[in-house]
Design a protein around this motif. Structure first.
Motif, PDB file in Angstrom:
ATOM      1  N   ALA A 255      55.557   0.945  -9.601  1.00  0.00           N
ATOM      2  CA  ALA A 255      56.546   1.767 -10.305  1.00  0.00           C
ATOM      3  C   ALA A 255      57.829   1.887  -9.494  1.00  0.00           C
ATOM      4  O   ALA A 255      58.935   1.820 -10.053  1.00  0.00           O
ATOM      5  CB  ALA A 255      55.954   3.143 -10.592  1.00  0.00           C
ATOM      6  N   ALA A 256      57.697   2.068  -8.182  1.00  0.00           N
ATOM      7  CA  ALA A 256      58.886   2.176  -7.331  1.00  0.00           C
ATOM      8  C   ALA A 256      59.689   0.880  -7.345  1.00  0.00           C
ATOM      9  O   ALA A 256      60.929   0.899  -7.434  1.00  0.00           O
ATOM     10  CB  ALA A 256      58.474   2.535  -5.911  1.00  0.00           C
ATOM     11  N   VAL A 257      58.999  -0.248  -7.275  1.00  0.00           N
ATOM     12  CA  VAL A 257      59.689  -1.549  -7.281  1.00  0.00           C
ATOM     13  C   VAL A 257      60.390  -1.778  -8.610  1.00  0.00           C
ATOM     14  O   VAL A 257      61.551  -2.230  -8.646  1.00  0.00           O
ATOM     15  CB  VAL A 257      58.676  -2.670  -6.987  1.00  0.00           C
ATOM     16  CG1 VAL A 257      59.287  -4.034  -7.264  1.00  0.00           C
ATOM     17  CG2 VAL A 257      58.209  -2.595  -5.540  1.00  0.00           C
ATOM     18  N   ALA A 258      59.719  -1.461  -9.708  1.00  0.00           N
ATOM     19  CA  ALA A 258      60.321  -1.671 -11.026  1.00  0.00           C
ATOM     20  C   ALA A 258      61.553  -0.791 -11.225  1.00  0.00           C
ATOM     21  O   ALA A 258      62.592  -1.247 -11.731  1.00  0.00           O
ATOM     22  CB  ALA A 258      59.288  -1.399 -12.118  1.00  0.00           C
ATOM     23  N   LEU A 259      61.454   0.474 -10.829  1.00  0.00           N
ATOM     24  CA  LEU A 259      62.602   1.376 -10.976  1.00  0.00           C
ATOM     25  C   LEU A 259      63.762   0.947 -10.082  1.00  0.00           C
ATOM     26  O   LEU A 259      64.929   1.010 -10.495  1.00  0.00           O
ATOM     27  CB  LEU A 259      62.184   2.806 -10.648  1.00  0.00           C
ATOM     28  CG  LEU A 259      61.257   3.493 -11.660  1.00  0.00           C
ATOM     29  CD1 LEU A 259      60.789   4.835 -11.121  1.00  0.00           C
ATOM     30  CD2 LEU A 259      61.974   3.673 -12.990  1.00  0.00           C
ATOM     31  N   LEU A 260      63.453   0.518  -8.864  1.00  0.00           N
ATOM     32  CA  LEU A 260      64.506   0.059  -7.965  1.00  0.00           C
ATOM     33  C   LEU A 260      65.182  -1.195  -8.513  1.00  0.00           C
ATOM     34  O   LEU A 260      66.416  -1.327  -8.452  1.00  0.00           O
ATOM     35  CB  LEU A 260      63.917  -0.220  -6.583  1.00  0.00           C
ATOM     36  CG  LEU A 260      64.871  -0.827  -5.549  1.00  0.00           C
ATOM     37  CD1 LEU A 260      65.996   0.145  -5.229  1.00  0.00           C
ATOM     38  CD2 LEU A 260      64.119  -1.207  -4.278  1.00  0.00           C
ATOM     39  N   ALA A 261      64.403  -2.114  -9.044  1.00  0.00           N
ATOM     40  CA  ALA A 261      64.965  -3.367  -9.537  1.00  0.00           C
ATOM     41  C   ALA A 261      65.888  -3.154 -10.736  1.00  0.00           C
ATOM     42  O   ALA A 261      66.897  -3.860 -10.878  1.00  0.00           O
ATOM     43  CB  ALA A 261      63.841  -4.328  -9.917  1.00  0.00           C
ATOM     44  N   THR A 262      65.583  -2.177 -11.586  1.00  0.00           N
ATOM     45  CA  THR A 262      66.431  -1.947 -12.763  1.00  0.00           C
ATOM     46  C   THR A 262      67.786  -1.364 -12.402  1.00  0.00           C
ATOM     47  O   THR A 262      68.701  -1.376 -13.226  1.00  0.00           O
ATOM     48  CB  THR A 262      65.719  -1.001 -13.747  1.00  0.00           C
ATOM     49  OG1 THR A 262      65.396   0.225 -13.095  1.00  0.00           O
ATOM     50  CG2 THR A 262      64.444  -1.635 -14.275  1.00  0.00           C
ATOM     51  N   ARG A 263      67.919  -0.861 -11.194  1.00  0.00           N
ATOM     52  CA  ARG A 263      69.199  -0.299 -10.760  1.00  0.00           C
ATOM     53  C   ARG A 263      70.064  -1.321 -10.029  1.00  0.00           C
ATOM     54  O   ARG A 263      71.172  -0.987  -9.590  1.00  0.00           O
ATOM     55  CB  ARG A 263      68.953   0.905  -9.851  1.00  0.00           C
ATOM     56  CG  ARG A 263      68.217   2.039 -10.540  1.00  0.00           C
ATOM     57  CD  ARG A 263      67.961   3.193  -9.594  1.00  0.00           C
ATOM     58  NE  ARG A 263      67.235   4.282 -10.240  1.00  0.00           N
ATOM     59  CZ  ARG A 263      66.856   5.405  -9.638  1.00  0.00           C
ATOM     60  NH1 ARG A 263      67.167   5.577  -8.349  1.00  0.00           N
ATOM     61  NH2 ARG A 263      66.205   6.337 -10.292  1.00  0.00           N
ATOM     62  N   GLN A 264      69.567  -2.527  -9.884  1.00  0.00           N
ATOM     63  CA  GLN A 264      70.313  -3.568  -9.186  1.00  0.00           C
ATOM     64  C   GLN A 264      71.043  -4.474 -10.188  1.00  0.00           C
ATOM     65  O   GLN A 264      70.831  -4.403 -11.394  1.00  0.00           O
ATOM     66  CB  GLN A 264      69.364  -4.396  -8.319  1.00  0.00           C
ATOM     67  CG  GLN A 264      68.503  -3.577  -7.381  1.00  0.00           C
ATOM     68  CD  GLN A 264      69.311  -2.690  -6.451  1.00  0.00           C
ATOM     69  OE1 GLN A 264      70.320  -3.117  -5.880  1.00  0.00           O
ATOM     70  NE2 GLN A 264      68.884  -1.440  -6.286  1.00  0.00           N
ATOM     71  N   ARG A 265      71.907  -5.341  -9.650  1.00  0.00           N
ATOM     72  CA  ARG A 265      72.674  -6.259 -10.491  1.00  0.00           C
ATOM     73  C   ARG A 265      71.793  -7.421 -10.923  1.00  0.00           C
ATOM     74  O   ARG A 265      71.207  -8.114 -10.096  1.00  0.00           O
ATOM     75  CB  ARG A 265      73.888  -6.780  -9.720  1.00  0.00           C
ATOM     76  CG  ARG A 265      74.829  -7.623 -10.574  1.00  0.00           C
ATOM     77  CD  ARG A 265      76.008  -8.096  -9.753  1.00  0.00           C
ATOM     78  NE  ARG A 265      75.592  -9.025  -8.697  1.00  0.00           N
ATOM     79  CZ  ARG A 265      76.419  -9.571  -7.815  1.00  0.00           C
ATOM     80  NH1 ARG A 265      77.695  -9.258  -7.825  1.00  0.00           N
ATOM     81  NH2 ARG A 265      75.952 -10.400  -6.905  1.00  0.00           N
ATOM     82  N   TRP A 266      71.709  -7.624 -12.229  1.00  0.00           N
ATOM     83  CA  TRP A 266      70.902  -8.708 -12.783  1.00  0.00           C
ATOM     84  C   TRP A 266      71.754  -9.911 -13.180  1.00  0.00           C
ATOM     85  O   TRP A 266      71.266 -11.039 -13.139  1.00  0.00           O
ATOM     86  CB  TRP A 266      70.111  -8.212 -14.003  1.00  0.00           C
ATOM     87  CG  TRP A 266      68.915  -7.389 -13.639  1.00  0.00           C
ATOM     88  CD1 TRP A 266      68.726  -6.698 -12.488  1.00  0.00           C
ATOM     89  CD2 TRP A 266      67.756  -7.169 -14.438  1.00  0.00           C
ATOM     90  NE1 TRP A 266      67.520  -6.050 -12.509  1.00  0.00           N
ATOM     91  CE2 TRP A 266      66.899  -6.311 -13.685  1.00  0.00           C
ATOM     92  CE3 TRP A 266      67.353  -7.584 -15.704  1.00  0.00           C
ATOM     93  CZ2 TRP A 266      65.654  -5.883 -14.172  1.00  0.00           C
ATOM     94  CZ3 TRP A 266      66.125  -7.152 -16.194  1.00  0.00           C
ATOM     95  CH2 TRP A 266      65.276  -6.324 -15.435  1.00  0.00           C
TER      96      TRP A 266
END
Length: 212
Positions: free
Chosen positions: A36-47
């Motif tokens: 969950a932490a990894v998924a939430l962190l990844a959604t806040r980064q530039r895709w």
């Protein structure tokens, strides 16, 4: 002469499920929380990134994961709630919540992989920046963060599968926290007339503490 038997000791047989339950519980908690932490962190980064033509010049544009799709972040929160709820329910309810946990992880991975090459969010930003609804982004590039979010989803999926397989061996919330449980009442201590404080109380009430 001593003889060695291959028959397992009853205590070792009884302790084996307990050890399996503890290991699976620790692994599920680690995978679920980390995923969950990894998924939430990844959604806040530039895709994704690109440029739009504005007033004859190139205008840089970027899109975060939350701009591209809100599914991974929402399912990550659902997965965290399901991970906690696993310990609040028992029997059939635990398997239902464990299934929800596994589906949340699978949904995160699927949504992240589908959005890994999506440019619709940048096209919308290009249209807003240029004032032309038909404008599209140029020089499009993508980062690896969508795949990081997918890894987080796989970890949550693994936690759900562990809960489905070993959830019956995991502890549940103590019964004292359940509704409807009555706490034992304390019994009142018998009054001792020989105690000085009781004699003073009797005098205050106008009684004779020495009377039979």
């Amino acid at each position: 002469m001593e003889y060695v038997t291959a028959v397992p000791h009853p205590r070792s047989e009884a302790a084996a499920p307990v050890r399996s339950g503890r290991r699976s519980l620790a692994l599920a908690l680690l995978c679920g929380a980390l995923g969950a932490a990894v998924a939430l962190l990844a959604t806040r980064q530039r895709w994704a990134a690109g440029t739009a033509t504005v007033a004859g010049g190139a205008f840089p544009l970027t899109a975060k994961g939350s701009d591209v799709t809100g599914v991974p972040a929402a399912l990550a929160i659902v997965g965290l709630a399901a991970l906690v709820a696993v310990f609040a329910v028992r029997r059939a309810g635990r398997f239902v919540v464990a299934g929800l946990l596994a589906l949340s992880g699978a949904g995160i991975a699927a949504a992240a992989l589908m959005a890994a090459t999506d440019n619709s969010a940048l096209d919308d930003k290009a249209a807003q920046a240029s004032g032309d609804t038909s404008a599209t982004v140029a020089g499009l590039s993508h980062t690896g963060w969508p795949y990081v979010a997918a890894v987080g989803g796989v970890l949550i999926l693994l936690a759900g599968l562990l809960a489905l397989r070993y959830g019956g061996l995991w502890p549940a919330m103590s019964g004292r926290y359940e509704r409807g449980t009555d706490r034992p009442r304390r019994q009142a201590r018998p009054v001792d007339p020989e105690r000085p404080e009781e004699m003073w109380k009797a005098l205050d009430r106008g009684e004779d503490p020495t009377g039979a």
